[in-house]
Design a protein around this motif. Structure first.
Motif, PDB file in Angstrom:
ATOM      1  N   ALA A 166       0.819  -1.214   0.000  1.00  0.00           N
ATOM      2  CA  ALA A 166       0.000   0.000   0.000  1.00  0.00           C
ATOM      3  C   ALA A 166       0.853   1.265   0.000  1.00  0.00           C
ATOM      4  O   ALA A 166       0.426   2.317  -0.501  1.00  0.00           O
ATOM      5  CB  ALA A 166      -0.932  -0.003   1.206  1.00  0.00           C
ATOM      6  N   ALA A 167       2.060   1.169   0.566  1.00  0.00           N
ATOM      7  CA  ALA A 167       2.959   2.328   0.642  1.00  0.00           C
ATOM      8  C   ALA A 167       3.815   2.486  -0.608  1.00  0.00           C
ATOM      9  O   ALA A 167       4.510   3.497  -0.751  1.00  0.00           O
ATOM     10  CB  ALA A 167       3.865   2.197   1.867  1.00  0.00           C
ATOM     11  N   TRP A 168       3.775   1.511  -1.504  1.00  0.00           N
ATOM     12  CA  TRP A 168       4.632   1.525  -2.681  1.00  0.00           C
ATOM     13  C   TRP A 168       4.379   2.788  -3.510  1.00  0.00           C
ATOM     14  O   TRP A 168       3.246   3.124  -3.832  1.00  0.00           O
ATOM     15  CB  TRP A 168       4.385   0.284  -3.534  1.00  0.00           C
ATOM     16  N   GLY A 169       5.456   3.495  -3.819  1.00  0.00           N
ATOM     17  CA  GLY A 169       5.349   4.713  -4.616  1.00  0.00           C
ATOM     18  C   GLY A 169       4.981   5.950  -3.828  1.00  0.00           C
ATOM     19  O   GLY A 169       4.831   7.031  -4.397  1.00  0.00           O
ATOM     20  N   HIS A 170       4.833   5.801  -2.495  1.00  0.00           N
ATOM     21  CA  HIS A 170       4.490   6.927  -1.637  1.00  0.00           C
ATOM     22  C   HIS A 170       5.660   7.265  -0.704  1.00  0.00           C
ATOM     23  O   HIS A 170       6.629   6.502  -0.607  1.00  0.00           O
ATOM     24  CB  HIS A 170       3.233   6.617  -0.819  1.00  0.00           C
ATOM     25  N   ALA A 171       5.528   8.365  -0.003  1.00  0.00           N
ATOM     26  CA  ALA A 171       6.616   8.816   0.862  1.00  0.00           C
ATOM     27  C   ALA A 171       6.941   7.817   1.969  1.00  0.00           C
ATOM     28  O   ALA A 171       8.073   7.780   2.463  1.00  0.00           O
ATOM     29  CB  ALA A 171       6.252  10.173   1.476  1.00  0.00           C
ATOM     30  N   SER A 172       5.968   7.005   2.347  1.00  0.00           N
ATOM     31  CA  SER A 172       6.175   6.062   3.452  1.00  0.00           C
ATOM     32  C   SER A 172       6.814   4.742   3.021  1.00  0.00           C
ATOM     33  O   SER A 172       7.037   3.858   3.856  1.00  0.00           O
ATOM     34  CB  SER A 172       4.835   5.766   4.131  1.00  0.00           C
ATOM     35  N   GLN A 173       7.123   4.616   1.737  1.00  0.00           N
ATOM     36  CA  GLN A 173       7.654   3.342   1.229  1.00  0.00           C
ATOM     37  C   GLN A 173       8.928   2.919   1.953  1.00  0.00           C
ATOM     38  O   GLN A 173       9.058   1.765   2.385  1.00  0.00           O
ATOM     39  CB  GLN A 173       7.916   3.464  -0.273  1.00  0.00           C
ATOM     40  N   GLU A 174       9.870   3.834   2.096  1.00  0.00           N
ATOM     41  CA  GLU A 174      11.152   3.483   2.713  1.00  0.00           C
ATOM     42  C   GLU A 174      10.975   3.105   4.171  1.00  0.00           C
ATOM     43  O   GLU A 174      11.598   2.156   4.667  1.00  0.00           O
ATOM     44  CB  GLU A 174      12.150   4.639   2.571  1.00  0.00           C
ATOM     45  N   ALA A 175      10.113   3.825   4.879  1.00  0.00           N
ATOM     46  CA  ALA A 175       9.869   3.500   6.286  1.00  0.00           C
ATOM     47  C   ALA A 175       9.260   2.108   6.423  1.00  0.00           C
ATOM     48  O   ALA A 175       9.596   1.350   7.346  1.00  0.00           O
ATOM     49  CB  ALA A 175       8.953   4.545   6.914  1.00  0.00           C
ATOM     50  N   GLN A 176       8.362   1.755   5.506  1.00  0.00           N
ATOM     51  CA  GLN A 176       7.780   0.415   5.543  1.00  0.00           C
ATOM     52  C   GLN A 176       8.842  -0.645   5.277  1.00  0.00           C
ATOM     53  O   GLN A 176       8.876  -1.683   5.949  1.00  0.00           O
ATOM     54  CB  GLN A 176       6.641   0.304   4.517  1.00  0.00           C
ATOM     55  N   LEU A 177       9.693  -0.397   4.307  1.00  0.00           N
ATOM     56  CA  LEU A 177      10.763  -1.356   4.034  1.00  0.00           C
ATOM     57  C   LEU A 177      11.645  -1.561   5.257  1.00  0.00           C
ATOM     58  O   LEU A 177      12.058  -2.688   5.560  1.00  0.00           O
ATOM     59  CB  LEU A 177      11.606  -0.879   2.849  1.00  0.00           C
TER      60      LEU A 177
END
Length: 249
Positions: A166-177
């Motif tokens: 769901a975070a893919w391509g959004h600002a939160s992507q790296e934090a999720q990773l």
């Protein structure tokens, strides 16, 4: 030699389409064979009590065909407090993935919680292991939960990856990773194997595997079957295998 992540193809959505008519097509077993021929390392099914997609007979049919593929794995997932254990006892797949979903749940959307679920899971995990079946627990990416999953006897955890997708391509992507990387490392430190699945696709899979350590297996169904409608099973499975290989470069 570099670690290679296995691809297990979930064929539930093939069954979902088949069940809309009474013609037996598309064939779930034919889909499994085509995916295995294309190089998939395993087949996953999630038979729910209402049989809205995978039916009991599908489980037995796929178990039978997997006998012809001794180097591949059969993974049956579901809630061990519903209908899963009967299948495990009869089929003895290589892996059972315990998922805490409700009977009518649309799709799996959370993992087990410890210590709350520990005591009721422990005897069922022990039974599976006595049957020679590896147990993977569907878990949210919470590092502090990993050692507790190991303590109840699990062999692996399957990290629930929908929040990452769901975070893919959004600002939160790296934090999720980073969340998933920390959870995977905690699992490895606890002596667990690491699986992952839910909404992984050809766009987000490579980045996930590059940053999340030690992922032994990914289970992919919905996106893979959506791709297969356009590309065919063979080309689709091969492209997912390419995504995995790209992560290992």
């Amino acid at each position: 030699m570099k670690h290679t992540t296995a691809l297990s193809v979930n064929v539930n959505k093939v069954a979902l389409v088949r069940n809309t008519r009474h013609l037996g097509i598309p064939s779930v077993t034919r889909a499994a064979v085509l995916c295995l021929q294309a190089g998939a390392h395993g087949i996953t099914v999630h038979p729910r009590p209402d049989e809205r997609h995978i039916r009991a007979q599908d489980v037995f049919d796929i178990a039978a065909l997997m006998q012809d593929w001794p180097d591949r794995e059969f993974n049956i997932e579901g809630n061990p407090f519903h209908n899963l254990m009967d299948f495990i006892r009869q089929v003895r797949p290589q892996q059972a993935t315990f998922v805490p979903d409700a009977e009518g749940q649309f799709t799996s959307d959370h993992g087990w919680t410890f210590p709350q679920d520990a005591e009721r899971l422990r005897p069922l995990i022990a039974e599976c292991r006595d049957l020679g079946v590896r147990v993977s627990l569907f878990m949210d990416p919470v590092p502090g939960q990993m050692a507790l999953a190991r303590a109840v006897g699990a062999d692996r955890v399957e990290l629930y990856t929908e929040p990452y997708a769901a975070a893919w391509g959004h600002a939160s992507q790296e934090a999720q990773l980073q969340r998933y990387a920390a959870a995977a490392q905690a699992a490895l430190d606890a002596g667990l194997g690491v699986n992952a699945g839910h909404d992984l696709n050809r766009d987000n899979l490579t980045a996930f595997l590059r940053q999340v350590p030690g992922v032994t297996e990914v289970s992919i169904g919905h996106a893979l079957m959506a791709d297969a409608l356009e590309l065919g099973y063979d080309a689709t499975v091969r492209d997912y295998l390419r995504c995995i290989a790209d992560a290992e470069k």
